[in-house]
Design a protein around this motif. Sequence first.
Motif, PDB file in Angstrom:
ATOM      1  N   LEU A 168       0.812  -1.214   0.000  1.00  0.00           N
ATOM      2  CA  LEU A 168       0.000   0.000   0.000  1.00  0.00           C
ATOM      3  C   LEU A 168       0.846   1.264   0.000  1.00  0.00           C
ATOM      4  N   LYS A 169       2.024   1.192   0.590  1.00  0.00           N
ATOM      5  CA  LYS A 169       2.880   2.382   0.631  1.00  0.00           C
ATOM      6  C   LYS A 169       3.353   2.802  -0.754  1.00  0.00           C
ATOM      7  N   HIS A 205     -12.498   7.384  10.367  1.00  0.00           N
ATOM      8  CA  HIS A 205     -12.005   8.612   9.753  1.00  0.00           C
ATOM      9  C   HIS A 205     -11.114   8.343   8.533  1.00  0.00           C
ATOM     10  N   VAL A 206     -11.043   7.076   8.103  1.00  0.00           N
ATOM     11  CA  VAL A 206     -10.171   6.700   6.979  1.00  0.00           C
ATOM     12  C   VAL A 206     -10.968   6.793   5.675  1.00  0.00           C
ATOM     13  N   ASN A 207     -10.327   7.240   4.600  1.00  0.00           N
ATOM     14  CA  ASN A 207     -11.029   7.417   3.330  1.00  0.00           C
ATOM     15  C   ASN A 207     -11.504   6.090   2.750  1.00  0.00           C
ATOM     16  N   ASP A 208     -12.568   6.176   1.961  1.00  0.00           N
ATOM     17  CA  ASP A 208     -13.223   4.976   1.429  1.00  0.00           C
ATOM     18  C   ASP A 208     -12.285   4.142   0.557  1.00  0.00           C
ATOM     19  N   GLY A 209     -11.472   4.808  -0.282  1.00  0.00           N
ATOM     20  CA  GLY A 209     -10.601   4.076  -1.191  1.00  0.00           C
ATOM     21  C   GLY A 209      -9.586   3.223  -0.464  1.00  0.00           C
ATOM     22  N   LEU A 210      -8.962   3.777   0.580  1.00  0.00           N
ATOM     23  CA  LEU A 210      -7.979   3.009   1.342  1.00  0.00           C
ATOM     24  C   LEU A 210      -8.647   1.838   2.052  1.00  0.00           C
ATOM     25  N   LEU A 211      -9.842   2.067   2.591  1.00  0.00           N
ATOM     26  CA  LEU A 211     -10.565   0.978   3.251  1.00  0.00           C
ATOM     27  C   LEU A 211     -10.862  -0.160   2.275  1.00  0.00           C
ATOM     28  N   LEU A 222      -9.221  -0.902  -0.498  1.00  0.00           N
ATOM     29  CA  LEU A 222      -7.974  -1.594  -0.804  1.00  0.00           C
ATOM     30  C   LEU A 222      -7.556  -2.512   0.335  1.00  0.00           C
ATOM     31  N   LEU A 223      -7.731  -2.059   1.568  1.00  0.00           N
ATOM     32  CA  LEU A 223      -7.440  -2.921   2.719  1.00  0.00           C
ATOM     33  C   LEU A 223      -8.303  -4.172   2.700  1.00  0.00           C
ATOM     34  N   ALA A 224      -9.569  -4.014   2.289  1.00  0.00           N
ATOM     35  CA  ALA A 224     -10.472  -5.163   2.227  1.00  0.00           C
ATOM     36  C   ALA A 224      -9.994  -6.184   1.202  1.00  0.00           C
ATOM     37  N   VAL A 225      -9.588  -5.700   0.036  1.00  0.00           N
ATOM     38  CA  VAL A 225      -9.093  -6.604  -1.006  1.00  0.00           C
ATOM     39  C   VAL A 225      -7.863  -7.355  -0.506  1.00  0.00           C
ATOM     40  N   PHE A 226      -6.902  -6.621   0.060  1.00  0.00           N
ATOM     41  CA  PHE A 226      -5.693  -7.254   0.579  1.00  0.00           C
ATOM     42  C   PHE A 226      -6.010  -8.232   1.704  1.00  0.00           C
ATOM     43  N   ALA A 227      -6.888  -7.828   2.615  1.00  0.00           N
ATOM     44  CA  ALA A 227      -7.207  -8.673   3.758  1.00  0.00           C
ATOM     45  C   ALA A 227      -7.785 -10.005   3.313  1.00  0.00           C
ATOM     46  N   GLN A 228      -8.701  -9.981   2.337  1.00  0.00           N
ATOM     47  CA  GLN A 228      -9.298 -11.229   1.882  1.00  0.00           C
ATOM     48  C   GLN A 228      -8.295 -12.098   1.133  1.00  0.00           C
ATOM     49  N   LEU A 229      -7.467 -11.478   0.304  1.00  0.00           N
ATOM     50  CA  LEU A 229      -6.486 -12.253  -0.452  1.00  0.00           C
ATOM     51  C   LEU A 229      -5.413 -12.855   0.451  1.00  0.00           C
ATOM     52  N   LYS A 230      -5.115 -12.195   1.564  1.00  0.00           N
ATOM     53  CA  LYS A 230      -4.148 -12.741   2.518  1.00  0.00           C
ATOM     54  C   LYS A 230      -4.789 -13.748   3.475  1.00  0.00           C
ATOM     55  N   TYR A 231      -6.110 -13.613   3.661  1.00  0.00           N
ATOM     56  CA  TYR A 231      -6.797 -14.439   4.660  1.00  0.00           C
ATOM     57  C   TYR A 231      -6.837 -15.908   4.271  1.00  0.00           C
ATOM     58  N   ASP A 232      -7.131 -16.202   3.014  1.00  0.00           N
ATOM     59  CA  ASP A 232      -7.405 -17.574   2.636  1.00  0.00           C
ATOM     60  C   ASP A 232      -7.160 -17.752   1.150  1.00  0.00           C
ATOM     61  N   ASP A 233      -6.735 -18.966   0.769  1.00  0.00           N
ATOM     62  CA  ASP A 233      -6.676 -19.300  -0.637  1.00  0.00           C
ATOM     63  C   ASP A 233      -8.104 -19.528  -1.131  1.00  0.00           C
ATOM     64  N   GLY A 234      -8.311 -19.459  -2.430  1.00  0.00           N
ATOM     65  CA  GLY A 234      -9.632 -19.797  -2.922  1.00  0.00           C
ATOM     66  C   GLY A 234     -10.095 -18.953  -4.081  1.00  0.00           C
ATOM     67  N   PHE A 235     -11.402 -18.886  -4.231  1.00  0.00           N
ATOM     68  CA  PHE A 235     -12.077 -18.181  -5.306  1.00  0.00           C
ATOM     69  C   PHE A 235     -12.726 -16.939  -4.688  1.00  0.00           C
ATOM     70  N   VAL A 236     -12.387 -15.763  -5.216  1.00  0.00           N
ATOM     71  CA  VAL A 236     -12.863 -14.515  -4.626  1.00  0.00           C
ATOM     72  C   VAL A 236     -13.713 -13.773  -5.647  1.00  0.00           C
ATOM     73  N   LEU A 237     -14.867 -13.240  -5.192  1.00  0.00           N
ATOM     74  CA  LEU A 237     -15.825 -12.565  -6.053  1.00  0.00           C
ATOM     75  C   LEU A 237     -15.929 -11.095  -5.661  1.00  0.00           C
ATOM     76  N   ASN A 240     -15.504   0.587  -7.652  1.00  0.00           N
ATOM     77  CA  ASN A 240     -16.241   1.463  -6.731  1.00  0.00           C
ATOM     78  C   ASN A 240     -15.363   1.999  -5.615  1.00  0.00           C
ATOM     79  N   GLY A 241     -15.421   3.314  -5.399  1.00  0.00           N
ATOM     80  CA  GLY A 241     -14.732   3.937  -4.273  1.00  0.00           C
ATOM     81  C   GLY A 241     -13.240   4.075  -4.439  1.00  0.00           C
TER      82      GLY A 241
END
Length: 404
Positions: free
Chosen positions: A236-237, A275-281, A283-298, A304-305
């Motif tokens: 992200l940096k 207080h964090v902007n929508d775009g960063l949130l 991106l964090l969601a995408v990274f969090a899910q991809l790091k959380y588990d292997d698999g198929f992501v939708l 958006n955002g």
Amino acid sequence: MPVSNFVETSLGMQLTSLHVENFKSLVNFDISFSKFSCLIGLNGSGKTTVLQFIDFLSQLSKGDIKGWLKTRQWTSSDLHSKLTSQRLIKFCATFLLEGSDKVQWEATFNPDLGRCTYERVSIDNLTLMLAEDKKLSLHSNSHKSVPPIHNFPIIFDYQGSVISQLGHDLLSNFHSALLRVKDFFLKTHSLELLSPAFLRRRSRNSEGGIGYGGEQMSAVLYGLGRSKRNEILAKLKTVYPYLQDIDVSQLQAGWKKLNVVEEYSSKKYSFESKHVNDGLLRLLAVFAQLKYDDGFVLFDEIENGINPELVEFVIDLLVESPHQVLASTHSPIVLNYLEDEIAIKGLVYIYKGKNGFTSSIPFFSIPSMHEKLSVMGPGDAYQDTSLVDLQQEIISIGAREASQ
């Protein structure tokens, strides 16, 4: 899908195609997938319905259809198509394993009962599992001293698929492909309802990933641990150079709180997620899910955002991920960041006919679009096209194929 086109995923298998009968607007519907696929088309064409159906398959494997319907605020009658008089939902999902093995899971789901009344899993046309009339048959390729077919009465209640009630040890003892199918859908995660309001919430539970709307993101980030959060931070940096830390702390009763630390003029500031902007949130969601588990992501409407200048960053992340990814978009900008080879394999045009049925076609298999790709980027080709004329061309293609 030819074997030569298989690209290794983290699960070692890919969902390559679906045939669906009678789920919402998916009536006699067929679609093919690549490792990275992106659905495009007009509003209301059925893109989100395709994502919902794959999530429905995931819930069949998990065995909690009632809970899934409640989460979406649906009833069982919302599942079958209103465009036909049928109530039963039928499907066939086709997978490709690392080699040339083709695995199929076909079933009939009764919305009134909340479960599949017929199921068959096969590998290269050899039946591995058959469930019907309250009987279960399993084919073994591992027991040398016993008959290959084992028959069991189904004496237990279940929701969704009978696979949901068969343990991993049992499935692996008979054929690894049975376990692979179950695991594939257990590790399918839909993020189609991502919402900044949900992403900002404190959460306790991380089971199942960040959730449809991202409501469990803080707990997932906490569970990833410092090392994986630092990996996310480093990525992200590159687009948020002032970002210094992703700080997740545990509060009383197990609640997890997300703070983002930023640095300006050599001074660090900590901002709670609200207080964090929508775009960063997002991106964090995408990274969090991809790091959380292997698999198929939708992902639904992946742009958006997110600021246009960050779209390339997100698309590269998804294409390079070891996960299989299915996204939808309305943005030509997204398409222009896809390499031609990825676009040819992965872009799928979704549209509705006059009967209201949703259909799909590989976007660059349409002759006019294939021709435009030789002189334009994928997004420019899409933007330069009249969708009304495109639909007429698709209808003409269908008419020619039907006459042959």
